[in-house]
Design a protein around this motif. Structure first.
Motif, PDB file in Angstrom:
ATOM      1  N   THR A  48       0.838  -1.194   0.000  1.00 58.21           N
ATOM      2  CA  THR A  48       0.000   0.000   0.000  1.00 58.21           C
ATOM      3  C   THR A  48       0.877   1.249   0.000  1.00 58.21           C
ATOM      4  N   THR A  49       0.498   2.234  -0.814  1.00 63.70           N
ATOM      5  CA  THR A  49       1.203   3.518  -0.864  1.00 63.70           C
ATOM      6  C   THR A  49       0.223   4.620  -0.469  1.00 63.70           C
ATOM      7  N   SER A  50       0.716   5.845  -0.404  1.00 64.10           N
ATOM      8  CA  SER A  50      -0.147   6.968  -0.004  1.00 64.10           C
ATOM      9  C   SER A  50      -1.258   7.248  -1.011  1.00 64.10           C
ATOM     10  N   CYS A  51      -1.068   6.835  -2.259  1.00 63.54           N
ATOM     11  CA  CYS A  51      -2.084   7.123  -3.277  1.00 63.54           C
ATOM     12  C   CYS A  51      -2.689   5.875  -3.903  1.00 63.54           C
ATOM     13  N   GLY A  52      -2.305   4.686  -3.446  1.00 63.71           N
ATOM     14  CA  GLY A  52      -2.829   3.459  -4.034  1.00 63.71           C
ATOM     15  C   GLY A  52      -2.027   2.257  -3.582  1.00 63.71           C
ATOM     16  N   PHE A  53      -1.403   1.568  -4.561  1.00 57.67           N
ATOM     17  CA  PHE A  53      -0.602   0.390  -4.223  1.00 57.67           C
ATOM     18  C   PHE A  53       0.382   0.082  -5.343  1.00 57.67           C
ATOM     19  N   THR A  54       1.372  -0.753  -5.026  1.00 60.27           N
ATOM     20  CA  THR A  54       2.312  -1.281  -6.015  1.00 60.27           C
ATOM     21  C   THR A  54       2.393  -2.788  -5.831  1.00 60.27           C
ATOM     22  N   GLN A  55       2.810  -3.461  -6.902  1.00 62.21           N
ATOM     23  CA  GLN A  55       3.074  -4.889  -6.852  1.00 62.21           C
ATOM     24  C   GLN A  55       4.312  -5.177  -7.679  1.00 62.21           C
ATOM     25  N   LYS A  56       5.236  -5.946  -7.129  1.00 59.20           N
ATOM     26  CA  LYS A  56       6.428  -6.412  -7.842  1.00 59.20           C
ATOM     27  C   LYS A  56       6.353  -7.930  -7.819  1.00 59.20           C
ATOM     28  N   CYS A 109      -1.974   4.544  -8.734  1.00 59.09           N
ATOM     29  CA  CYS A 109      -1.874   5.742  -7.904  1.00 59.09           C
ATOM     30  C   CYS A 109      -2.979   6.699  -8.329  1.00 59.09           C
ATOM     31  N   ASP A 110      -3.898   6.970  -7.416  1.00 62.90           N
ATOM     32  CA  ASP A 110      -5.073   7.793  -7.696  1.00 62.90           C
ATOM     33  C   ASP A 110      -5.824   7.204  -8.888  1.00 62.90           C
ATOM     34  N   LYS A 111      -5.955   7.947  -9.970  1.00 63.16           N
ATOM     35  CA  LYS A 111      -6.707   7.455 -11.137  1.00 63.16           C
ATOM     36  C   LYS A 111      -5.791   6.935 -12.244  1.00 63.16           C
ATOM     37  N   ASN A 112      -4.530   6.662 -11.910  1.00 60.31           N
ATOM     38  CA  ASN A 112      -3.553   6.236 -12.910  1.00 60.31           C
ATOM     39  C   ASN A 112      -3.079   4.813 -12.649  1.00 60.31           C
ATOM     40  N   MET A 113      -2.811   4.089 -13.735  1.00 56.95           N
ATOM     41  CA  MET A 113      -2.331   2.718 -13.664  1.00 56.95           C
ATOM     42  C   MET A 113      -1.132   2.569 -14.574  1.00 56.95           C
ATOM     43  N   SER A 114      -0.104   1.864 -14.091  1.00 50.88           N
ATOM     44  CA  SER A 114       1.076   1.589 -14.899  1.00 50.88           C
ATOM     45  C   SER A 114       1.497   0.137 -14.692  1.00 50.88           C
ATOM     46  N   PHE A 115       1.596  -0.602 -15.790  1.00 55.45           N
ATOM     47  CA  PHE A 115       2.000  -2.008 -15.766  1.00 55.45           C
ATOM     48  C   PHE A 115       3.219  -2.149 -16.662  1.00 55.45           C
ATOM     49  N   ASN A 116       4.251  -2.818 -16.149  1.00 53.54           N
ATOM     50  CA  ASN A 116       5.472  -3.018 -16.930  1.00 53.54           C
ATOM     51  C   ASN A 116       5.990  -4.429 -16.672  1.00 53.54           C
ATOM     52  N   ASP A 117       6.168  -5.202 -17.739  1.00 55.44           N
ATOM     53  CA  ASP A 117       6.761  -6.533 -17.648  1.00 55.44           C
ATOM     54  C   ASP A 117       8.065  -6.495 -18.448  1.00 55.44           C
ATOM     55  N   SER A 163       8.829  -9.628 -20.938  1.00 54.54           N
ATOM     56  CA  SER A 163       8.018  -9.680 -22.155  1.00 54.54           C
ATOM     57  C   SER A 163       8.039  -8.374 -22.937  1.00 54.54           C
ATOM     58  N   LYS A 164       8.688  -7.354 -22.383  1.00 55.57           N
ATOM     59  CA  LYS A 164       8.756  -6.029 -23.008  1.00 55.57           C
ATOM     60  C   LYS A 164       7.356  -5.469 -23.265  1.00 55.57           C
ATOM     61  N   ILE A 165       6.533  -5.513 -22.216  1.00 59.53           N
ATOM     62  CA  ILE A 165       5.162  -5.020 -22.271  1.00 59.53           C
ATOM     63  C   ILE A 165       5.043  -3.807 -21.375  1.00 59.53           C
ATOM     64  N   LYS A 166       4.438  -2.757 -21.892  1.00 59.28           N
ATOM     65  CA  LYS A 166       4.132  -1.573 -21.085  1.00 59.28           C
ATOM     66  C   LYS A 166       2.692  -1.190 -21.380  1.00 59.28           C
ATOM     67  N   LYS A 193       9.999 -17.041 -13.452  1.00 54.49           N
ATOM     68  CA  LYS A 193      10.818 -17.364 -14.633  1.00 54.49           C
ATOM     69  C   LYS A 193      10.201 -16.820 -15.914  1.00 54.49           C
ATOM     70  N   ASN A 194       8.866 -16.569 -15.931  1.00 56.64           N
ATOM     71  CA  ASN A 194       8.178 -16.107 -17.137  1.00 56.64           C
ATOM     72  C   ASN A 194       7.994 -14.599 -17.209  1.00 56.64           C
ATOM     73  N   TYR A 195       8.040 -13.898 -16.090  1.00 55.56           N
ATOM     74  CA  TYR A 195       7.784 -12.461 -16.111  1.00 55.56           C
ATOM     75  C   TYR A 195       8.480 -11.742 -14.959  1.00 55.56           C
ATOM     76  N   ASP A 196       8.683 -10.454 -15.187  1.00 53.44           N
ATOM     77  CA  ASP A 196       9.253  -9.533 -14.191  1.00 53.44           C
ATOM     78  C   ASP A 196       8.363  -8.303 -14.217  1.00 53.44           C
ATOM     79  N   ILE A 197       7.353  -8.300 -13.345  1.00 53.12           N
ATOM     80  CA  ILE A 197       6.286  -7.298 -13.395  1.00 53.12           C
ATOM     81  C   ILE A 197       6.440  -6.256 -12.303  1.00 53.12           C
TER      82      ILE A 197
END
Length: 159
Positions: A118-126, A139-147, A150-153, A130-134
Motif C-alpha cells: 500500500t502507498t499513499s495514493c494506491g498500491f504497487t506490486q512487484k 496511484c489515484d486514477k492512474n495505472m502503470s503495468f510493466n513486464d 516480455s517487453k510489455i508496457k 521465470k516467465n515475467y518480471d512485473i
C-alpha cells in the motif's frame, strides 16, 4: 378527447423508451493510454466504457479509431474474438489468468494481491518469476503495468 388520449399515449411511450434506455446506459471515461506490446505500439487518447456485462477500450489517434478492445466472456480486438487465456498468451506473451486484462483496466490488484504494498495514493506490486518480471502501480486514477521480460508496457491515465 381523442387528442388527450394521443398525448397520454405519447407520454407513456416516451417514459417506456426512456426507462429502457437507462438500463442499457454505459459509463464512459476518457484516458491517455500507452500500450506497447509485440502486437501494438500506441500512445494517445481513448475512451473506456463500462457496461453491465462488458468493458470496452477504444483507442484513437488523430481522431481516427485505431483499436477497440471489448471484454465480455471473450476479448475482442477490432471484432476478432479470442478466449481470454489465448489473448493473454498472444498479446502479453503469458497466459496469466482470465480476468488479468480487466484487473489492469479497472486498476485492481493483479495475481490476487500477491506482493501488494500500500502507498499513499494506491498500491504497487512487484512480481517476479521465470516467465515475467512485473512492476504494477496504481496511484489515484492512474495505472502503470510493466513486464520487463516480455517487453510489455501498459498505462492508463484518467482525464
Amino acid at each position: 378527447m381523442k387528442t388527450l388520449l394521443q398525448i397520454v399515449f405519447l407520454c407513456f411511450v416516451c417514459v417506456f423508451l426512456n426507462s429502457c434506455a437507462l438500463k442499457s446506459k454505459t459509463q464512459a471515461q476518457s484516458a491517455y493510454v500507452i500500450l506497447k506490446t509485440p502486437e501494438f505500439k500506441f500512445a494517445d487518447y481513448g475512451f473506456l466504457y463500462e457496461g453491465k456485462n462488458f468493458t470496452s477500450l477504444e483507442l484513437y489517434s488523430a481522431s481516427k479509431a485505431l483499436l477497440e478492445l471489448k471484454i465480455s466472456d471473450k476479448i475482442c480486438v477490432n471484432g476478432i474474438c479470442y478466449a481470454k487465456t489465448f489473448f493473454n498468451k498472444r498479446f502479453f506473451n503469458n497466459e496469466y489468468y482470465d480476468d488479468f486484462l480487466q484487473d489492469l483496466i479497472y486498476k485492481r490488484p493483479i495475481f490476487y494481491g500477491k506482493n501488494k504494498q500500500t502507498t499513499s495514493c494506491g498500491f504497487t506490486q512487484k512480481i517476479v518469476s521465470k516467465n515475467y518480471d512485473i512492476f504494477y502501480e496504481v496511484c489515484d486514477k492512474n495505472m502503470s503495468f510493466n513486464d520487463k521480460k516480455s517487453k510489455i508496457k501498459f498505462s492508463i491515465k484518467s482525464i
